[in-house]
Design a protein around this motif. Structure first.
Motif, mmCIF file in Angstrom:
data_model
loop_
_atom_site.group_PDB
_atom_site.id
_atom_site.type_symbol
_atom_site.label_atom_id
_atom_site.label_comp_id
_atom_site.label_asym_id
_atom_site.label_seq_id
_atom_site.Cartn_x
_atom_site.Cartn_y
_atom_site.Cartn_z
ATOM 1 N N PRO A 1 58.937 7.397 15.226
ATOM 2 C CA PRO A 1 60.371 7.620 15.044
ATOM 3 C C PRO A 1 60.675 8.075 13.619
ATOM 4 O O PRO A 1 59.828 7.918 12.734
ATOM 5 C CB PRO A 1 60.959 6.237 15.329
ATOM 6 N N PRO A 2 61.857 8.603 13.373
ATOM 7 C CA PRO A 2 62.201 9.046 12.008
ATOM 8 C C PRO A 2 62.086 7.929 10.974
ATOM 9 O O PRO A 2 61.872 8.196 9.791
ATOM 10 C CB PRO A 2 63.653 9.515 12.146
ATOM 11 N N SER A 3 62.209 6.687 11.389
ATOM 12 C CA SER A 3 62.120 5.577 10.437
ATOM 13 C C SER A 3 60.681 5.259 10.025
ATOM 14 O O SER A 3 60.463 4.479 9.103
ATOM 15 C CB SER A 3 62.771 4.330 11.031
ATOM 16 N N LEU A 4 59.680 5.847 10.694
ATOM 17 C CA LEU A 4 58.289 5.596 10.332
ATOM 18 C C LEU A 4 58.011 6.168 8.954
ATOM 19 O O LEU A 4 58.224 7.354 8.706
ATOM 20 C CB LEU A 4 57.337 6.222 11.358
ATOM 21 N N ASP A 5 57.563 5.302 8.049
ATOM 22 C CA ASP A 5 57.279 5.692 6.664
ATOM 23 C C ASP A 5 58.433 6.501 6.074
ATOM 24 O O ASP A 5 58.249 7.535 5.438
ATOM 25 C CB ASP A 5 55.974 6.480 6.576
ATOM 26 N N GLU A 6 59.629 6.009 6.304
ATOM 27 C CA GLU A 6 60.874 6.654 5.894
ATOM 28 C C GLU A 6 60.796 7.157 4.454
ATOM 29 O O GLU A 6 60.426 6.407 3.550
ATOM 30 C CB GLU A 6 61.985 5.615 6.038
ATOM 31 N N LEU A 7 61.136 8.417 4.240
ATOM 32 C CA LEU A 7 61.039 9.008 2.902
ATOM 33 C C LEU A 7 62.193 8.594 2.000
ATOM 34 O O LEU A 7 61.997 8.303 0.827
ATOM 35 C CB LEU A 7 60.985 10.532 3.007
ATOM 36 N N ASP A 8 63.418 8.557 2.541
ATOM 37 C CA ASP A 8 64.598 8.260 1.727
ATOM 38 C C ASP A 8 65.102 6.862 2.045
ATOM 39 O O ASP A 8 65.711 6.632 3.086
ATOM 40 C CB ASP A 8 65.694 9.294 2.001
ATOM 41 N N LEU A 9 64.832 5.931 1.154
ATOM 42 C CA LEU A 9 65.271 4.542 1.338
ATOM 43 C C LEU A 9 66.491 4.212 0.488
ATOM 44 O O LEU A 9 66.827 3.052 0.302
ATOM 45 C CB LEU A 9 64.125 3.575 0.991
ATOM 46 N N SER A 10 67.177 5.231 -0.008
ATOM 47 C CA SER A 10 68.286 4.996 -0.927
ATOM 48 C C SER A 10 69.447 4.256 -0.263
ATOM 49 O O SER A 10 70.251 3.629 -0.955
ATOM 50 C CB SER A 10 68.780 6.322 -1.512
ATOM 51 N N ASP A 11 69.537 4.296 1.066
ATOM 52 C CA ASP A 11 70.618 3.590 1.761
ATOM 53 C C ASP A 11 70.196 2.188 2.206
ATOM 54 O O ASP A 11 70.948 1.508 2.906
ATOM 55 C CB ASP A 11 71.090 4.401 2.970
ATOM 56 N N LYS A 12 69.034 1.742 1.788
ATOM 57 C CA LYS A 12 68.520 0.431 2.175
ATOM 58 C C LYS A 12 68.708 -0.573 1.044
ATOM 59 O O LYS A 12 68.826 -0.212 -0.119
ATOM 60 C CB LYS A 12 67.028 0.530 2.519
ATOM 61 N N PRO A 13 68.692 -1.871 1.383
ATOM 62 C CA PRO A 13 68.812 -2.896 0.347
ATOM 63 C C PRO A 13 67.579 -2.913 -0.563
ATOM 64 O O PRO A 13 66.528 -2.365 -0.218
ATOM 65 C CB PRO A 13 68.956 -4.194 1.136
ATOM 66 N N ALA A 14 67.702 -3.578 -1.689
ATOM 67 C CA ALA A 14 66.656 -3.562 -2.723
ATOM 68 C C ALA A 14 65.311 -4.046 -2.197
ATOM 69 O O ALA A 14 64.271 -3.507 -2.568
ATOM 70 C CB ALA A 14 67.103 -4.405 -3.916
ATOM 71 N N TYR A 15 65.283 -5.074 -1.342
ATOM 72 C CA TYR A 15 63.994 -5.595 -0.886
ATOM 73 C C TYR A 15 63.226 -4.564 -0.066
ATOM 74 O O TYR A 15 61.990 -4.581 -0.052
ATOM 75 C CB TYR A 15 64.157 -6.910 -0.118
ATOM 76 N N ILE A 16 63.912 -3.629 0.565
ATOM 77 C CA ILE A 16 63.247 -2.545 1.285
ATOM 78 C C ILE A 16 62.872 -1.424 0.315
ATOM 79 O O ILE A 16 61.770 -0.883 0.372
ATOM 80 C CB ILE A 16 64.149 -1.998 2.413
ATOM 81 N N ARG A 17 63.775 -1.101 -0.605
ATOM 82 C CA ARG A 17 63.484 -0.030 -1.578
ATOM 83 C C ARG A 17 62.263 -0.349 -2.430
ATOM 84 O O ARG A 17 61.575 0.552 -2.905
ATOM 85 C CB ARG A 17 64.696 0.239 -2.478
ATOM 86 N N ARG A 18 61.975 -1.645 -2.629
ATOM 87 C CA ARG A 18 60.818 -2.042 -3.439
ATOM 88 C C ARG A 18 59.485 -1.831 -2.714
ATOM 89 O O ARG A 18 58.429 -1.857 -3.332
ATOM 90 C CB ARG A 18 60.931 -3.517 -3.828
ATOM 91 N N LEU A 19 59.510 -1.648 -1.408
ATOM 92 C CA LEU A 19 58.263 -1.493 -0.658
ATOM 93 C C LEU A 19 57.624 -0.146 -0.952
ATOM 94 O O LEU A 19 58.304 0.875 -0.984
ATOM 95 C CB LEU A 19 58.534 -1.613 0.849
ATOM 96 N N PRO A 20 56.312 -0.124 -1.128
ATOM 97 C CA PRO A 20 55.647 1.158 -1.398
ATOM 98 C C PRO A 20 55.567 1.996 -0.115
ATOM 99 O O PRO A 20 55.586 1.450 0.988
ATOM 100 C CB PRO A 20 54.250 0.730 -1.860
#
Length: 199
Positions: A1-20
């Protein structure tokens, strides 16, 4: 799905944005986890087949309710989350299969029900099946839905998580998920709103 290894995490909370991002090693971990899940499911298939055959042999299949459910879904690389990540408010974690066979109501005809059922509905369903009620229970019996009736039904449900083990990086949150929209409010003040038909 488009969410697989999502490239743009700017709309996600910090705990998700921190994931590599998912590197080949992490993708292999996710694939290995899924292969192990599928291999384990073969044993479940064998056990269910044996149970159904025993119920048939004892002429009890027609009066036995069989329920398959789960307590959570699992991410397999969506939003940079893999394998054991399950306490997040994303669809991969909160949507779980629920399959019920009960011939007196379903007449052994498969169909899909689009209304929202949640785990708290299971105990009232089992109680109703035995002719009992559960005063104070928060869920509702699914028997009317299984019978094909059209009772008034929920349009949304609550999702809650308290920070702690086994995933202390997921902050406390409260969410409401309806048929079309999901809103999440984190204790950090971060918010997410999803249109489940478009996002």
């Amino acid at each position: 799905p488009p969410s697989l290894d999502e490239l743009d995490l700017s709309d996600k909370p910090a705990y998700i944005r921190r994931l590599p991002p998912l590197n080949p090693k992490r993708l292999e971990q996710a694939e290995r986890f899924r292969r192990h899940q599928l291999a384990a499911a073969l044993a479940v298939d064998d056990a269910v087949r044996a149970l159904v055959n025993t119920l048939k042999a004892r002429h009890m299949l027609g009066s036995t309710m069989i329920v398959f459910a789960s307590d959570n879904g699992v991410t397999l690389g969506e939003h940079h989350l893999i394998a054991a990540r399950k306490l997040v408010p994303y669809e991969e974690s909160i949507r779980v299969p629920l399959v019920i066979r009960y011939d007196p109501l379903t007449h052994a005809r498969p169909r899909e029900e689009g209304r929202l059922a949640v785990n708290i509905d299971l105990a009232p369903t089992f109680a109703a099946l035995t002719g009992r009620t559960m005063p104070g229970a928060e869920g509702r019996s699914l028997l009317p839905l299984l019978a094909g009736h059209n009772p008034p039904w929920r349009h949304d449900f609550l999702i809650e998580h308290l920070v702690g083990r086994p995933q202390p990086d997921v902050p406390t949150y409260c969410a409401v998920r309806g048929k079309r929209y999901k809103y999440v409010l984190y204790q950090t003040g971060e918010e997410e709103l999803y249109d489940l038909q478009r996002d």
